[in-house]
Design a protein around this motif. Structure first.
Motif, PDB file in Angstrom:
ATOM      1  N   VAL A  69      -9.573 -21.873  10.738  1.00 51.42           N
ATOM      2  CA  VAL A  69     -10.197 -21.957   9.420  1.00 51.42           C
ATOM      3  C   VAL A  69     -10.545 -20.598   8.825  1.00 51.42           C
ATOM      4  O   VAL A  69     -10.672 -20.459   7.617  1.00 51.42           O
ATOM      5  CB  VAL A  69     -11.437 -22.878   9.421  1.00 51.42           C
ATOM      6  N   ASP A  70     -10.702 -19.595   9.679  1.00 54.35           N
ATOM      7  CA  ASP A  70     -10.963 -18.239   9.186  1.00 54.35           C
ATOM      8  C   ASP A  70     -10.182 -17.222  10.013  1.00 54.35           C
ATOM      9  O   ASP A  70      -9.357 -16.477   9.484  1.00 54.35           O
ATOM     10  CB  ASP A  70     -12.475 -17.946   9.233  1.00 54.35           C
ATOM     11  N   MET A  71     -10.370 -17.200  11.337  1.00 51.95           N
ATOM     12  CA  MET A  71      -9.765 -16.152  12.173  1.00 51.95           C
ATOM     13  C   MET A  71      -8.253 -16.082  11.989  1.00 51.95           C
ATOM     14  O   MET A  71      -7.695 -15.042  11.663  1.00 51.95           O
ATOM     15  CB  MET A  71     -10.085 -16.405  13.661  1.00 51.95           C
ATOM     16  N   MET A  72      -7.593 -17.225  12.176  1.00 54.57           N
ATOM     17  CA  MET A  72      -6.120 -17.240  12.082  1.00 54.57           C
ATOM     18  C   MET A  72      -5.678 -17.082  10.628  1.00 54.57           C
ATOM     19  O   MET A  72      -4.792 -16.287  10.318  1.00 54.57           O
ATOM     20  CB  MET A  72      -5.607 -18.556  12.682  1.00 54.57           C
ATOM     21  N   SER A  73      -6.333 -17.813   9.742  1.00 48.11           N
ATOM     22  CA  SER A  73      -5.930 -17.765   8.334  1.00 48.11           C
ATOM     23  C   SER A  73      -6.161 -16.370   7.745  1.00 48.11           C
ATOM     24  O   SER A  73      -5.324 -15.854   7.004  1.00 48.11           O
ATOM     25  CB  SER A  73      -6.719 -18.827   7.551  1.00 48.11           C
ATOM     26  N   THR A  74      -7.271 -15.721   8.111  1.00 53.45           N
ATOM     27  CA  THR A  74      -7.543 -14.372   7.584  1.00 53.45           C
ATOM     28  C   THR A  74      -6.642 -13.331   8.249  1.00 53.45           C
ATOM     29  O   THR A  74      -6.107 -12.448   7.579  1.00 53.45           O
ATOM     30  CB  THR A  74      -9.030 -14.001   7.778  1.00 53.45           C
ATOM     31  N   GLY A  75      -6.468 -13.427   9.562  1.00 50.09           N
ATOM     32  CA  GLY A  75      -5.558 -12.497  10.248  1.00 50.09           C
ATOM     33  C   GLY A  75      -4.154 -12.588   9.680  1.00 50.09           C
ATOM     34  O   GLY A  75      -3.503 -11.567   9.399  1.00 50.09           O
ATOM     35  N   PHE A  76      -3.684 -13.810   9.482  1.00 51.15           N
ATOM     36  CA  PHE A  76      -2.349 -14.004   8.900  1.00 51.15           C
ATOM     37  C   PHE A  76      -2.289 -13.470   7.471  1.00 51.15           C
ATOM     38  O   PHE A  76      -1.272 -12.942   7.036  1.00 51.15           O
ATOM     39  CB  PHE A  76      -1.977 -15.493   8.914  1.00 51.15           C
ATOM     40  N   CYS A  77      -3.393 -13.622   6.752  1.00 50.33           N
ATOM     41  CA  CYS A  77      -3.452 -13.106   5.383  1.00 50.33           C
ATOM     42  C   CYS A  77      -3.220 -11.588   5.391  1.00 50.33           C
ATOM     43  O   CYS A  77      -2.534 -11.050   4.519  1.00 50.33           O
ATOM     44  CB  CYS A  77      -4.800 -13.454   4.764  1.00 50.33           C
ATOM     45  N   GLY A  78      -3.765 -10.915   6.420  1.00 55.61           N
ATOM     46  CA  GLY A  78      -3.540  -9.477   6.543  1.00 55.61           C
ATOM     47  C   GLY A  78      -2.061  -9.153   6.664  1.00 55.61           C
ATOM     48  O   GLY A  78      -1.547  -8.221   6.024  1.00 55.61           O
ATOM     49  N   ALA A  79      -1.354  -9.937   7.485  1.00 56.47           N
ATOM     50  CA  ALA A  79       0.091  -9.705   7.670  1.00 56.47           C
ATOM     51  C   ALA A  79       0.868 -10.066   6.394  1.00 56.47           C
ATOM     52  O   ALA A  79       1.847  -9.403   6.042  1.00 56.47           O
ATOM     53  CB  ALA A  79       0.596 -10.527   8.853  1.00 56.47           C
ATOM     54  N   GLU A  80       0.412 -11.100   5.701  1.00 61.29           N
ATOM     55  CA  GLU A  80       1.088 -11.498   4.451  1.00 61.29           C
ATOM     56  C   GLU A  80       0.900 -10.443   3.364  1.00 61.29           C
ATOM     57  O   GLU A  80       1.841 -10.068   2.677  1.00 61.29           O
ATOM     58  CB  GLU A  80       0.532 -12.847   3.963  1.00 61.29           C
ATOM     59  N   MET A  81      -0.356  -9.975   3.216  1.00 62.03           N
ATOM     60  CA  MET A  81      -0.601  -8.961   2.176  1.00 62.03           C
ATOM     61  C   MET A  81       0.120  -7.646   2.505  1.00 62.03           C
ATOM     62  O   MET A  81       0.507  -6.912   1.607  1.00 62.03           O
ATOM     63  CB  MET A  81      -2.100  -8.704   2.020  1.00 62.03           C
ATOM     64  N   ALA A  82       0.284  -7.367   3.809  1.00 59.73           N
ATOM     65  CA  ALA A  82       1.013  -6.162   4.218  1.00 59.73           C
ATOM     66  C   ALA A  82       2.508  -6.325   3.978  1.00 59.73           C
ATOM     67  O   ALA A  82       3.266  -5.370   4.095  1.00 59.73           O
ATOM     68  CB  ALA A  82       0.753  -5.860   5.699  1.00 59.73           C
ATOM     69  N   ASP A  83       2.917  -7.540   3.665  1.00 57.94           N
ATOM     70  CA  ASP A  83       4.328  -7.865   3.407  1.00 57.94           C
ATOM     71  C   ASP A  83       5.196  -7.427   4.590  1.00 57.94           C
ATOM     72  O   ASP A  83       6.222  -6.763   4.422  1.00 57.94           O
ATOM     73  CB  ASP A  83       4.793  -7.189   2.105  1.00 57.94           C
ATOM     74  N   VAL A  84       4.757  -7.787   5.791  1.00 61.99           N
ATOM     75  CA  VAL A  84       5.477  -7.410   7.012  1.00 61.99           C
ATOM     76  C   VAL A  84       6.888  -8.008   6.975  1.00 61.99           C
ATOM     77  O   VAL A  84       7.055  -9.207   6.768  1.00 61.99           O
ATOM     78  CB  VAL A  84       4.736  -7.918   8.269  1.00 61.99           C
ATOM     79  N   LYS A  85       7.878  -7.126   7.162  1.00 57.63           N
ATOM     80  CA  LYS A  85       9.277  -7.572   7.145  1.00 57.63           C
ATOM     81  C   LYS A  85       9.876  -7.434   8.547  1.00 57.63           C
ATOM     82  O   LYS A  85       9.324  -6.720   9.394  1.00 57.63           O
ATOM     83  CB  LYS A  85      10.095  -6.720   6.174  1.00 57.63           C
ATOM     84  N   TYR A  86      11.014  -8.100   8.767  1.00 60.98           N
ATOM     85  CA  TYR A  86      11.697  -7.993  10.072  1.00 60.98           C
ATOM     86  C   TYR A  86      11.829  -6.533  10.457  1.00 60.98           C
ATOM     87  O   TYR A  86      12.291  -5.713   9.660  1.00 60.98           O
ATOM     88  CB  TYR A  86      13.121  -8.568  10.001  1.00 60.98           C
ATOM     89  N   GLY A  87      11.417  -6.200  11.650  1.00 63.88           N
ATOM     90  CA  GLY A  87      11.622  -4.849  12.170  1.00 63.88           C
ATOM     91  C   GLY A  87      10.617  -3.815  11.703  1.00 63.88           C
ATOM     92  O   GLY A  87      10.705  -2.658  12.108  1.00 63.88           O
ATOM     93  N   ASP A  88       9.675  -4.199  10.876  1.00 60.23           N
ATOM     94  CA  ASP A  88       8.684  -3.227  10.403  1.00 60.23           C
ATOM     95  C   ASP A  88       7.830  -2.693  11.550  1.00 60.23           C
ATOM     96  O   ASP A  88       7.545  -3.413  12.520  1.00 60.23           O
ATOM     97  CB  ASP A  88       7.721  -3.883   9.400  1.00 60.23           C
ATOM     98  N   THR A  89       7.403  -1.453  11.389  1.00 57.99           N
ATOM     99  CA  THR A  89       6.414  -0.884  12.295  1.00 57.99           C
ATOM    100  C   THR A  89       5.042  -1.071  11.646  1.00 57.99           C
ATOM    101  O   THR A  89       4.826  -0.640  10.519  1.00 57.99           O
ATOM    102  CB  THR A  89       6.706   0.608  12.541  1.00 57.99           C
ATOM    103  N   VAL A  90       4.163  -1.745  12.387  1.00 64.23           N
ATOM    104  CA  VAL A  90       2.877  -2.179  11.827  1.00 64.23           C
ATOM    105  C   VAL A  90       1.743  -1.631  12.690  1.00 64.23           C
ATOM    106  O   VAL A  90       1.829  -1.684  13.920  1.00 64.23           O
ATOM    107  CB  VAL A  90       2.793  -3.737  11.837  1.00 64.23           C
ATOM    108  N   VAL A  91       0.713  -1.116  12.056  1.00 64.56           N
ATOM    109  CA  VAL A  91      -0.507  -0.713  12.778  1.00 64.56           C
ATOM    110  C   VAL A  91      -1.613  -1.701  12.433  1.00 64.56           C
ATOM    111  O   VAL A  91      -1.820  -2.005  11.255  1.00 64.56           O
ATOM    112  CB  VAL A  91      -0.943   0.717  12.378  1.00 64.56           C
ATOM    113  N   VAL A  92      -2.309  -2.218  13.435  1.00 66.28           N
ATOM    114  CA  VAL A  92      -3.444  -3.115  13.200  1.00 66.28           C
ATOM    115  C   VAL A  92      -4.719  -2.435  13.713  1.00 66.28           C
ATOM    116  O   VAL A  92      -4.824  -2.129  14.906  1.00 66.28           O
ATOM    117  CB  VAL A  92      -3.250  -4.481  13.906  1.00 66.28           C
ATOM    118  N   PHE A  93      -5.647  -2.192  12.801  1.00 64.79           N
ATOM    119  CA  PHE A  93      -6.948  -1.603  13.164  1.00 64.79           C
ATOM    120  C   PHE A  93      -7.894  -2.720  13.589  1.00 64.79           C
ATOM    121  O   PHE A  93      -8.259  -3.566  12.784  1.00 64.79           O
ATOM    122  CB  PHE A  93      -7.593  -0.914  11.961  1.00 64.79           C
ATOM    123  N   GLY A  94      -8.299  -2.679  14.851  1.00 63.88           N
ATOM    124  CA  GLY A  94      -9.296  -3.657  15.311  1.00 63.88           C
ATOM    125  C   GLY A  94      -8.640  -4.835  15.989  1.00 63.88           C
ATOM    126  O   GLY A  94      -7.697  -5.430  15.445  1.00 63.88           O
TER     127      GLY A  94
END
Ligand code: ZN
Length: 343
Positions: free
Chosen positions: A150-175
Motif C-alpha cells: 500500500v505504500d512501501m512497494m507502491s512508492t518504491g516502484f514509483c521511484g523506478a517509474e519516475m526515473a524511467d528505468v529502461k532495459y540495461g540502465d545503470t541505476v543508483v538507489v539511495f537508501g
C-alpha cells in the motif's frame, strides 16, 4: 473510539475521538493489520508542519464495517487492501493523470491519511470513494505481503517509474530501508542493468541483493559521487532517492549523465532547502530531469502490485522484521519505528 496519534508536535499518544461518519460512496473499516511508517513518525515530529489531535497511520489491511448505499463492490465483512493514497476520483486533476495530486485545491490531497483526515491507527477509519480505492485481498497473497503493497512497494516502484528505468540502465538507489528496497526491486523488474544500492545495514544489504542490487556502496567509504564516478566515469542513467537529506540531490547531479533522471521519493523536512550549483545541472542545458513524487493511489495500482506478488515475482513480506499482535501494540510498534527509522 480510540486512536493513536499526535496530540501535538513531538507528543504522541492515545486519542479519544468520535467514530468517523459514513458519507456517499465511502466505507468505514476496522483495521486487521497496520504498519507504522517513517512518514508517520516524521509527521509526528512536525516534519510537515504543526498538526494537532491527529490519528496517525496510513498503511492498513481492513475489514469493511459499513458502506454507503451507493457502494457497489464491497460489503461488511470483506477483507480489503487500503492504498495509502485514496484520491477523490471526481477530481479534475486525475483527468491529466495526476493520481497523487488528485485534487482541485491544495497540495497532495490524494494522500488523505496524515494530511487532511485521521489515519488508520484507530478502532475505525474512513475510506473515501470505496469502489475506486479499495481492493479485496486475494487468497494467494498474505496479509503481510498485502500490507507492504500500500505504500512501501507502491512508492518504491514509483521511484523506478519516475526515473524511467529502461532495459540495461545503470541505476543508483539511495537508501535501503523498505522503500529503497522496493525501488531496487522495481528497477530490477523494469529491466535495469547494474543497480547500485547505497546503505550500510547488513540485513538490508542482504535483502537489497536478493531484490536485485548488483553493487552496494556505503557513504562510510567516502564521497558517494566520487565512488560512483570511479566505477562509471561517464555517469549513470538515473538515481532514485529513497532516504537521506536534500544533499542527495546534489550527489545525484554529480552522478547522472546528460539526459539522466533524478527521481526523489524521499519525504524531506519542511525546514530543508534544496540548492545546487548551476554547473552541476549542466547550466540548465543538459536535459537532466529532477522529479519528485509519491506512490500513485487507487485500487487498480494496488491490484497491479498484488498481481506481481501472486505471480511470485516478488515477496515484499520479507521487508517485515517485527510483528505485534493486538490493537494496543500500535504504541510499541510506533516507538520502535520512531527510534529506529531505518528498519
Ligand atoms: Zn508510509
Amino acid at each position: 473510539m480510540k486512536g493513536y496519534g499526535m496530540i501535538s508536535v513531538d507528543n504522541v499518544g492515545w486519542i479519544e475521538k468520535d467514530k468517523p461518519v459514513l458519507t456517499g460512496g465511502d466505507a468505514i473499516l476496522r483495521p486487521i493489520a497496520v504498519a507504522p511508517c517513517t512518514s508517520d513518525t516524521h509527521t509526528s515530529h512536525g516534519g510537515a508542519g504543526p498538526k494537532e489531535n491527529l490519528i496517525l497511520g496510513h498503511e492498513a489491511i481492513g475489514e469493511v464495517v459499513e458502506v454507503a448505499d451507493d457502494v457497489k463492490h464491497f460489503k461488511p465483512g470483506d477483507i480489503v487492501v487500503v492504498p495509502c493514497v485514496t484520491p477523490d476520483w471526481s477530481a479534475k486533476a486525475l483527468q491529466d493523470g495526476y493520481y497523487n495530486e488528485a485534487h482541485d485545491v491544495g497540495l497532495m490531497q490524494g494522500f488523505k491519511f496524515l494530511n487532511s483526515k485521521d489515519g488508520v491507527f484507530a478502532e475505525f477509519f474512513h475510506v473515501n470513494n470505496a469502489d475506486s480505492n479499495l481492493v479485496l485481498k486475494p487468497e494467494n497473497v498474505s496479509i503481510e505481503q498485502a500490507l507492504m503493497t500500500v505504500d512501501m512497494m507502491s512508492t518504491g516502484f514509483c521511484g523506478a517509474e519516475m526515473a524511467d528505468v529502461k532495459y540495461g540502465d545503470t541505476v543508483v538507489v539511495f537508501g535501503i530501508g523498505p522503500v529503497g528496497l522496493m525501488a531496487v526491486a522495481g528497477a530490477a523488474l523494469r529491466g535495469a542493468g547494474e543497480i547500485i544500492a547505497i546503505g550500510t545495514r547488513p540485513d538490508c544489504i542482504a535483502l537489497a541483493k536478493e531484490y536485485g542490487a548488483t553493487k552496494i556502496l556505503s557513504y562510510k567509504e567516502g564521497d558517494l559521487a566520487d565512488q560512483v564516478r570511479a566505477i562509471y566515469p561517464e555517469g549513470v542513467d538515473c538515481t532514485i532517492i529513497a532516504g537521506g537529506t536534500t544533499e542527495n540531490i546534489n550527489q545525484s547531479l554529480r552522478m547522472v549523465k546528460a539526459n539522466g533522471t533524478i527521481s526523489n521519493i524521499n519525504y524531506f523536512d519542511v525546514s530543508e532547502d534544496i540548492s545546487f550549483p548551476a554547473a552541476l545541472w549542466g547550466l540548465g542545458m543538459a536535459d537532466i530531469k529532477i522529479v519528485g513524487g509519491f506512490c500513485r493511489g487507487g485500487a487498480k495500482r494496488i491490484e497491479r502490485m498484488l498481481n506481481i506478488i501472486a505471480a511470485k515475482r516478488l515477496d515484499p513480506g520479507k521487508l517485515l522484521n517485527y510483528k505485534y499482535e493486538g490493537f494496543d501494540k500500535i504504541e510499541e510498534a510506533f516507538k520502535v519505528m520512531d527510534e529506529n527509522p531505518e528498519i
